[in-house]
Motif scaffolding. Structure first.
Motif, mmCIF file in Angstrom:
data_model
loop_
_atom_site.group_PDB
_atom_site.id
_atom_site.type_symbol
_atom_site.label_atom_id
_atom_site.label_comp_id
_atom_site.label_asym_id
_atom_site.label_seq_id
_atom_site.Cartn_x
_atom_site.Cartn_y
_atom_site.Cartn_z
ATOM 1 N N ASN A 1 -14.637 -2.817 2.100
ATOM 2 C CA ASN A 1 -15.760 -2.568 1.195
ATOM 3 C C ASN A 1 -15.748 -3.520 0.003
ATOM 4 O O ASN A 1 -16.800 -3.928 -0.495
ATOM 5 C CB ASN A 1 -15.712 -1.119 0.690
ATOM 6 C CG ASN A 1 -16.302 -0.139 1.682
ATOM 7 O OD1 ASN A 1 -17.183 -0.485 2.455
ATOM 8 N ND2 ASN A 1 -15.814 1.091 1.664
ATOM 9 N N ILE A 2 -14.567 -3.869 -0.462
ATOM 10 C CA ILE A 2 -14.455 -4.759 -1.620
ATOM 11 C C ILE A 2 -14.768 -6.204 -1.241
ATOM 12 O O ILE A 2 -15.577 -6.877 -1.890
ATOM 13 C CB ILE A 2 -13.047 -4.658 -2.242
ATOM 14 C CG1 ILE A 2 -12.826 -3.276 -2.859
ATOM 15 C CG2 ILE A 2 -12.838 -5.742 -3.300
ATOM 16 C CD1 ILE A 2 -11.377 -2.975 -3.202
ATOM 17 N N ILE B 1 -7.169 0.462 -6.462
ATOM 18 C CA ILE B 1 -7.359 0.883 -5.074
ATOM 19 C C ILE B 1 -7.397 2.405 -4.964
ATOM 20 O O ILE B 1 -8.146 2.978 -4.167
ATOM 21 C CB ILE B 1 -6.245 0.301 -4.176
ATOM 22 C CG1 ILE B 1 -6.298 -1.235 -4.194
ATOM 23 C CG2 ILE B 1 -6.363 0.814 -2.751
ATOM 24 C CD1 ILE B 1 -7.569 -1.832 -3.623
ATOM 25 N N TYR B 2 -6.598 3.067 -5.792
ATOM 26 C CA TYR B 2 -6.545 4.540 -5.772
ATOM 27 C C TYR B 2 -6.877 5.075 -7.165
ATOM 28 O O TYR B 2 -5.988 5.422 -7.952
ATOM 29 C CB TYR B 2 -5.162 5.013 -5.317
ATOM 30 C CG TYR B 2 -4.840 4.591 -3.901
ATOM 31 C CD1 TYR B 2 -5.401 5.257 -2.816
ATOM 32 C CD2 TYR B 2 -4.001 3.503 -3.649
ATOM 33 C CE1 TYR B 2 -5.128 4.866 -1.512
ATOM 34 C CE2 TYR B 2 -3.724 3.104 -2.356
ATOM 35 C CZ TYR B 2 -4.292 3.786 -1.297
ATOM 36 O OH TYR B 2 -4.023 3.386 -0.002
ATOM 37 N N ASN C 1 0.817 -1.208 0.000
ATOM 38 C CA ASN C 1 0.000 0.000 0.000
ATOM 39 C C ASN C 1 0.858 1.269 0.000
ATOM 40 O O ASN C 1 1.492 1.595 1.002
ATOM 41 C CB ASN C 1 -0.897 -0.023 1.250
ATOM 42 C CG ASN C 1 -1.720 1.236 1.388
ATOM 43 O OD1 ASN C 1 -2.087 1.863 0.391
ATOM 44 N ND2 ASN C 1 -2.011 1.608 2.624
ATOM 45 N N THR D 1 -10.202 0.300 4.856
ATOM 46 C CA THR D 1 -11.599 0.637 4.541
ATOM 47 C C THR D 1 -11.961 0.197 3.127
ATOM 48 O O THR D 1 -13.024 -0.396 2.883
ATOM 49 C CB THR D 1 -11.815 2.160 4.684
ATOM 50 O OG1 THR D 1 -11.585 2.538 6.041
ATOM 51 C CG2 THR D 1 -13.241 2.542 4.296
ATOM 52 N N LYS D 2 -11.083 0.455 2.180
ATOM 53 C CA LYS D 2 -11.328 0.051 0.792
ATOM 54 C C LYS D 2 -11.424 -1.477 0.680
ATOM 55 O O LYS D 2 -12.325 -2.014 0.007
ATOM 56 C CB LYS D 2 -10.219 0.589 -0.104
ATOM 57 C CG LYS D 2 -10.237 2.105 -0.296
ATOM 58 C CD LYS D 2 -8.969 2.599 -0.971
ATOM 59 C CE LYS D 2 -8.965 4.088 -1.197
ATOM 60 N NZ LYS D 2 -9.729 4.506 -2.380
ATOM 61 N N THR E 1 -10.182 10.077 -1.861
ATOM 62 C CA THR E 1 -10.809 9.901 -0.555
ATOM 63 C C THR E 1 -9.876 9.153 0.385
ATOM 64 O O THR E 1 -9.355 8.086 0.039
ATOM 65 C CB THR E 1 -12.123 9.116 -0.701
ATOM 66 O OG1 THR E 1 -12.974 9.800 -1.631
ATOM 67 C CG2 THR E 1 -12.829 8.974 0.628
ATOM 68 N N THR F 1 -7.162 4.015 5.370
ATOM 69 C CA THR F 1 -7.734 4.173 4.032
ATOM 70 C C THR F 1 -7.769 2.846 3.286
ATOM 71 O O THR F 1 -8.807 2.441 2.744
ATOM 72 C CB THR F 1 -6.932 5.212 3.234
ATOM 73 O OG1 THR F 1 -7.030 6.479 3.886
ATOM 74 C CG2 THR F 1 -7.465 5.336 1.817
ATOM 75 N N VAL F 2 -6.646 2.143 3.236
ATOM 76 C CA VAL F 2 -6.623 0.905 2.451
ATOM 77 C C VAL F 2 -7.480 -0.170 3.103
ATOM 78 O O VAL F 2 -8.151 -0.951 2.410
ATOM 79 C CB VAL F 2 -5.167 0.413 2.236
ATOM 80 C CG1 VAL F 2 -4.610 -0.278 3.479
ATOM 81 C CG2 VAL F 2 -5.099 -0.524 1.039
#
Length: 311
Positions: free
Chosen positions: A154-155, A107-108, A66, A150-151, A122, A147-148
């Protein structure tokens, strides 16, 4: 394998197929356990995956270095990457159903630079848990972690997630993130796995030369000296931490006397409240998180012990 069911380990490089897999697991009423990693897997990672396998019918592992966790002066480009070896290890333990290998651009989507001031898109911050301890030395690190994670949550949308105690402040950050963002999942913290001399297993241990490796357990030994003092009913910060400072100073002198081509440097020692993570002058009934980071040459190692508390 006689007496066991071989798992069909699927590898996903894109989000949409992984989500299709996840929907299939839900239809089959299988709980999903998730272990996020940055690769360069060792027995510590594998122990978390085995823990997930005991609790959940389906196990997903992500491998993603990340960028948002690294400052411009840190080792993103040099961070150890060993994907083929990692996949072989995952296949060998027969615990993994899905491996997620996302691309940085997935991811970004807005792109990513290591300069926080220039980042677009975000990002997630967990206020109150990110500025202490590790956050003193790496002020943007937990922003990248939150941040990562959370992503990825969600995935993958797991039911249970598994992290190691070695990164204890990270566990505190994620615990609060799950609570505050109302993720419907449960956090599990696995114990720190260690080498025979006590060194906490870490991907960055690969950076250590044989001579460095001989002294690398000094941080663990120092933390253990503090724990021994705590067990002797010493509670004030100065006298608790004194044995650790002495051990590290003596080891540093030894390295200089031996004319070795590296040095050791203490980054920090922390004696923190397990809830607030604030530094303590005296350890009370709630106990304390004892942690520290140490440079051996240019390699930074970290470790922690719990003094009569849980995370």
């Amino acid at each position: 394998m006689k007496g066991s069911i071989l798992k069909n380990m699927q590898i996903f490089e894109n989000i949409h197929p992984l989500r299709n897999w996840r929907r299939l697991m839900v239809r089959e009423e299988k709980l999903i356990g998730f272990v996020p990693t940055m690769g360069s897997l060792h027995e510590g990672h594998l122990s978390l995956i085995k823990q997930a396998n005991k609790l959940c019918k389906a196990v997903a592992v992500s491998i993603f270095v990340n960028p948002a966790q690294f400052a411009p002066n840190e080792d993103l480009d040099k961070y150890p990457r060993s994907l083929s070896d990692d996949l072989a290890k995952l296949s060998a333990i027969n615990c993994v159903d899905a491996v997620f290998l996302p691309k940085v651009e997935d991811i970004y989507p807005a792109g990513i630079t290591l300069d926080v001031e220039k980042q677009l898109g975000t990002f997630v911050e967990v206020k109150g848990k990110s500025h202490q301890m590790e956050g003193q030395s790496r002020p943007t690190f937990f922003r990248g972690v939150a941040t990562v994670v959370t992503k990825l949550f969600n995935i993958v949308q797991p039911d249970h997630v598994f992290f190691g105690q070695k990164d204890i402040q990270q566990c505190a950050v994620i615990k609060n993130l799950i609570r505050d963002l109302h993720f419907p999942l449960e956090l599990h913290v696995g114990p720190t796995l260690r080498e025979e001399d006590g060194l906490a297993m870490s991907s960055r241990n690969k950076y250590l030369t044989p001579e460095m490796r001989k002294v690398a357990a000094i941080l663990y030994q120092s933390l253990n000296a503090v724990k021994h003092a705590f067990e002797q009913n010493i509670r004030d910060r100065k006298n608790l931490l004194a044995p650790a400072y002495d051990l590290i100073e003596n080891k540093s002198k030894f390295i200089k006397d031996q004319n070795l081509d590296f040095s050791i440097k203490l980054d920090y020692l922390s004696l923190a409240d397990p809830e607030s993570l604030q530094e303590l002058d005296e350890v009370g009934e709630n106990g304390a998180i004892l942690s520290g980071a140490l440079y051996i040459g240019t390699t930074r190692i970290l470790d922690n012990l719990l003094l009569n508390c849980k995370i």
